[in-house]
Design an enzyme around this catalytic site. Structure first.
Site, PDB file in Angstrom:
ATOM      1  N   ARG A   1       0.829  -1.206   0.000  1.00 42.69           N
ATOM      2  CA  ARG A   1       0.000   0.000   0.000  1.00 42.69           C
ATOM      3  C   ARG A   1       0.861   1.253   0.000  1.00 42.69           C
ATOM      4  NH1 ARG A   1      -3.706  -3.062  -2.048  1.00 42.69           N
ATOM      5  NH2 ARG A   1      -4.527  -4.619  -0.599  1.00 42.69           N
TER       6      ARG A   1
ATOM      7  N   GLU B   1      -5.977 -12.586   7.927  1.00 37.27           N
ATOM      8  CA  GLU B   1      -5.509 -12.616   6.541  1.00 37.27           C
ATOM      9  C   GLU B   1      -4.347 -13.589   6.344  1.00 37.27           C
ATOM     10  OE1 GLU B   1      -6.852  -8.269   4.898  1.00 37.27           O
ATOM     11  OE2 GLU B   1      -4.797  -8.431   5.637  1.00 37.27           O
TER      12      GLU B   1
ATOM     13  N   ASP C   1     -12.149  -1.421   7.119  1.00 38.30           N
ATOM     14  CA  ASP C   1     -10.782  -1.357   6.592  1.00 38.30           C
ATOM     15  C   ASP C   1     -10.492  -0.016   5.933  1.00 38.30           C
ATOM     16  OD1 ASP C   1      -8.228  -2.056   5.878  1.00 38.30           O
ATOM     17  OD2 ASP C   1      -8.803  -3.429   4.289  1.00 38.30           O
TER      18      ASP C   1
ATOM     19  N   GLU D   1      -4.995   4.248   0.748  1.00 40.41           N
ATOM     20  CA  GLU D   1      -5.288   2.979   0.079  1.00 40.41           C
ATOM     21  C   GLU D   1      -6.657   2.983  -0.589  1.00 40.41           C
ATOM     22  OE1 GLU D   1      -5.866  -1.760   1.249  1.00 40.41           O
ATOM     23  OE2 GLU D   1      -5.054  -0.350   2.721  1.00 40.41           O
TER      24      GLU D   1
END
Length: 657
Positions: free
Chosen positions: A160, A286, A361, A389
Site C-alpha cells: 500500500r 488474513e 478497513d 489505500e
C-alpha cells in the site's frame, strides 16, 4: 427549492475560488521558488542571525541549537531545562516566553525550537517586535505514543505504498544493503518537527528474517540516526518467527522453548538498542500465524511477548484487525469485538490493543469501530491510515484531517493510550507521490500532538509553510482541502456504501466484484447487497445486529432507519430504492445527486488549481505534477460515477437524471 439554494451556494463558492488569485494578483503575487517537494513543510532559508544560549549538552539539544542558529530570524533564543516547575511539563512538552524555551527534557527543547520556526514560516505577527507571546505559551502532546507504522518489506517494496521504494530496506541478491543515511536524517527531522516520536520500520505482514542478526544490525543503525530526534524504533514481528527460523518446533505461546526463545531475542535486541520501543503484531488475520494455530487466545500470545519485553520497558501493540479466522460466517465488522471483548482485562499491563478507526478497513467513510466502546480494561490505541489505500491513493487530492476529527467526535481521545498512522512515505523526491498527500503526514503529526486541533487550521499551516503566505492562494486551496474528503466519499461510495473497489489494488470501482476463489468478505457484492428491492447491508437488530456492539444511545439511533445518519444509511440498513430521503428525493435520486455532486466538486478543484498557475511562474514542476494528478482524479471520479450508477441503476430499474 432547497436544491436550487444549495446549487446557488455552490456557484458562489466556485466563483470566489476562481477570482481569488486575480484579486490577490493586483497587489503582487507571492511567486514560489522552484523545488521538487523534497523540503516538505520545512522550507526554511538560512539566515544565521540567531545566537542560542544554553548550558545543556546532548545530541538532541545540538539539533535544536543548529536549527535555530541557521534559520531563526530573532537575535537570541535561550534553551533551558527546568525540572522543578510548579506544573511540570509532561510528554516532552515545552513553554515559550520572550524567545526563551523551557522544557523538562532535551526533546521538549527540540519541539519548542520547531514551534518557533513553524510560527516564523507562517508569518506569525507575534514573532515581531519584542518576541513570541509575552504572556508565554505552553504546549504538551496529548498522546505519549505518536507513531508511524510503515508497511515496508525487506526487499524495498511497500505494501500500500504509492511513493516509490522503502527508505529503510534495500534487500537484493547480494543481501541487505544500506539505505541513504541523509534521507533518514531528513525523515527524522520532518517527524520531529510535528512531534512524532516512534516508528515501526516494517510491514505488519512481517518476515521472520527481520529478527536475524543481519537485519537487527540495520535496525540498530537506523535507531542511532533517529534517536537524537526523539524517535524510538519498533518492529512488526511474525508470530511464528522462532519456528520459521528453525529454532523451535512450534510457535505455541505456552511452550517453554518458545517462551525462552522470545526472552532471549528481546535481551539481544535491547543489548543492541537500549531504547527499543517494542513489537507490533498482526496475528490470525488474513493468513498470518498466531496463537489460534495452537488453540490459544490473543491474550496468551500477547502476554508471552509482553513478558519478554517487560524487563526492558517495551510494549506489545496487538492489532485488532482480525477476520476470517475464529468467527467465519459472522459479519466481518463484528469479528473484532467477538474475539477481543471476552479477553478484556486478561492482557498484561504493557499490552496495547491497536484498532483501525473503523470496523472494516480504512474506508472513505465508515462508523467508528465499536471495539472502543467494548474494551474498557485494556489500553487502546487507534490506527489511522495516512497512505490513501481506499481514497484514490497518491493520485487523488484528499485531505484526511476532517475524517480523523470525525473519528474523535465519537471516540474521545482520553479513551486512547496512543495513536498510530500507516505511513505514506517512500523514496520519491516529494516523499508521498502527490504533493498534497504530504498534508496528511503533517496533519497526522499535528493531531497526534493535539487531537482537538481544527482541520482548517492544520490545512492553513501546511499550505503557508509548503507554498506561500499569499491569501489569494491559501484561502482557496484551504477550502479545496477541507471539501476534498466529502467529495471523495460522494464520487466513490456515498450514503454508507463501502468496499466496492477493484480487487487487490483497491483502485477504481468494481461494484459487481465477485470471485469464487476469494473469501466472500473480500467481494464487493458482499457489502452492498443490491437487489430489485433496494441496496445496503442490514446490520440492524433484524440483520447481522452489528448495531448492538455500539454504546447507547447510538445503538438505537443506528438501528432505526428513520434516525440513522444518512451518511451511514447503507452501512446499517438495506434500503428500498424509493425510500424518501430527508431532502425529499428518493434513495435512487439521492444516490445520483451524490455521485454527480462529487464529480462537480473535483471539476471545481481542478479549476481552482488552474487559476493558481501565476503563483508558480518559477516553480512549474510542482504545478505541473499537481495538475497531472488532479486531471487524473477527475477522470477517475467520472469513472466511479458512471460505473456505479450504471450498475446500481440496473437494480433500481429507474431512469437516471
Amino acid at each position: 427549492m432547497r436544491r436550487n439554494h444549495l446549487n446557488w451556494k455552490r456557484f458562489v463558492s466556485c466563483a470566489l475560488l476562481v477570482i481569488a488569485p486575480a484579486l490577490a494578483g493586483k497587489g503582487g503575487l507571492g511567486v514560489l521558488k522552484a523545488e521538487d517537494g523534497s523540503q516538505l513543510w520545512l522550507r526554511y532559508e538560512k539566515v544565521n542571525t540567531c545566537k542560542v544560549i544554553t548550558s545543556e549538552k546532548s545530541a538532541t539539544v545540538d539539533i535544536a541549537v543548529r536549527e535555530l542558529s541557521d534559520y531563526y530570524q530573532g537575535k537570541t533564543v535561550t534553551l533551558l531545562i527546568d525540572r522543578a516547575q510548579e506544573e511540570p511539563l509532561i510528554n516532552d512538552g515545552f513553554f515559550i516566553k520572550n524567545d526563551t524555551i523551557v522544557a523538562s527534557n532535551d526533546l521538549g527543547l527540540l519541539y519548542g525550537a520547531y514551534e518557533l520556526l513553524r510560527l516564523q514560516q507562517m508569518g506569525n505577527p507575534q514573532l515581531k517586535g519584542k518576541g513570541y507571546l509575552e504572556k508565554g505559551f505552553r504546549s504538551e502532546p496529548f498522546f505519549s505514543l505518536r507513531l508511524l507504522n510503515h508497511w515496508d518489506n525487506l526487499d524495498g517494496s511497500i505494501e500500500r505504498g504509492y511513493a516509490g521504494k522503502s527508505i529503510f530496506w534495500a534487500e537484493n541478491q547480494a543481501g541487505l544493503s544500506r539505505v541513504n543515511t541523509q534521507r533518514l536524517i531528513e525523515y527524522a527531522r520532518a517527524n520531529a518537527s510535528i512531534g512524532i516520536n516512534g516508528t515501526v520500520l516494517n510491514n505488519v505482514n512481517a518476515s521472520p528474517k527481520v529478527l536475524t542478526k543481519t537485519y537487527l544490525n540495520e535496525v540498530k543503525r537506523i535507531a542511532n540516526i533517529l534517536r537524537p530526534y526523539g524517535i524510538r524504533v519498533y518492529l512488526s514481528i511474525n508470530f511464528a518467527s522462532p519456528m520459521a527460523l528453525k529454532a523451535t518446533k512450534t510457535a505455541d505461546p505456552l511452550d517453554k522453548n518458545v517462551i525462552k526463545w522470545w526472552k532471549k531475542k528481546a535481551d539481544e535486541i535491547y543489548k543492541m538498542i537500549p531504547d527499543f520501543g517494542g513489537f507490533l503484531v498482526k496475528a490470525n488475520s488474513e493468513g498470518q500465524p498466531g496463537p489460534f494455530d495452537y488453540n490459544r487466545s490473543h491474550a496468551d500470545g500477547a502476554n508471552m511477548l509482553a513478558d519478554a519485553l517487560k524487563p526492558h520497558g517495551g510494549i506489545v501493540m496487538w492489532r485488532c484487525f482480525v477476520y476470517g479466522a475464529k468467527h467465519k460466517g459472522e459479519d466481518r465488522v463484528k469479528q473484532a469485538v467477538s474475539e477481543f471483548k471476552p479477553l478484556d482485562g486478561q492482557f498484561r499491563d504493557n499490552v496495547i490493543l491497536q484498532t483501525k478507526n473503523g470496523p472494516l478497513d480504512f474506508q472513505p467513510r465508515e462508523p467508528y469501530s465499536p471495539i472502543f466502546d467494548q474494551i474498557v480494561q485494556t489500553p487502546n490505541m487507534v490506527e489511522l491510515q495516512i497512505t490513501q489505500e481506499y481514497l484514490g491513493q497518491s493520485r487523488h487530492l484528499v485531505y484526511l484531517a476532517p475524517m480523523w476529527r470525525e473519528f474523535f467526535i465519537y471516540v474521545h481521545p482520553t479513551k486512547l493510550r496512543g495513536i498510530a498512522g500507516v505511513a505514506n512515505i517512500g523514496d520519491d523526491a516529494n516523499w508521498c507521490g502527490h504533493h498534497f498527500s504530504q498534508a496528511n503526514w503533517y496533519a497526522f503529526g499535528r493531531l497526534a500532538w493535539d487531537p482537538f486541533a481544527k482541520s482548517e487550521q492544520i490545512a492553513r499551516e501546511w499550505l503557508r509553510q509548503t507554498f506561500t503566505l499569499e491569501k489569494g492562494f491559501v484561502e482557496p486551496l484551504q477550502r479545496v482541502m477541507m471539501e476534498s474528503r466529502e467529495a471523495c466519499v460522494n464520487y466513490m461510495m456515498p450514503l454508507g456504501l463501502h468496499h466496492i473497489f477493484k480487487f487487490d489494488h483497491h483502485y477504481g470501482p468494481e461494484p459487481d466484484g465477485f470471485k469464487a476463489e476469494y473469501p466472500i468478505e473480500w467481494c464487493p457484492v458482499y457489502y452492498h447487497k443490491a437487489d430489485a428491492q433496494g441496496v445496503g447491508f442490514d446490520r440492524s437488530s433484524k440483520g447481522s445486529d452489528a448495531v448492538s456492539q455500539y454504546r447507547e444511545p447510538l445503538n438505537d439511533i443506528y438501528n432505526d432507519l428513520q434516525t440513522c445518519p444518512e451518511e451511514y444509511l447503507l452501512w446499517f440498513h438495506h434500503v428500498p430504492w424509493n425510500y424518501q430521503m430527508r431532502s425529499g428525493l428518493t434513495l435512487w435520486q439521492e444516490m445520483q445527486e451524490k455521485y454527480n455532486s462529487g464529480v462537480r466538486d473535483v471539476e471545481r478543484f481542478c479549476l481552482v488549481w488552474d487559476n493558481m498557475k501565476p503563483y508558480f511562474k518559477n516553480d512549474m514542476q510542482r504545478w505541473n505534477e499537481v495538475k497531472s494528478r488532479m486531471d487524473h482524479q477527475l477522470e477517475n471520479a467520472r469513472e466511479w460515477r458512471d460505473v456505479c450508477l450504471k450498475y446500481f441503476g440496473s437494480f433500481a430499474n429507474q431512469p437516471q437524471k
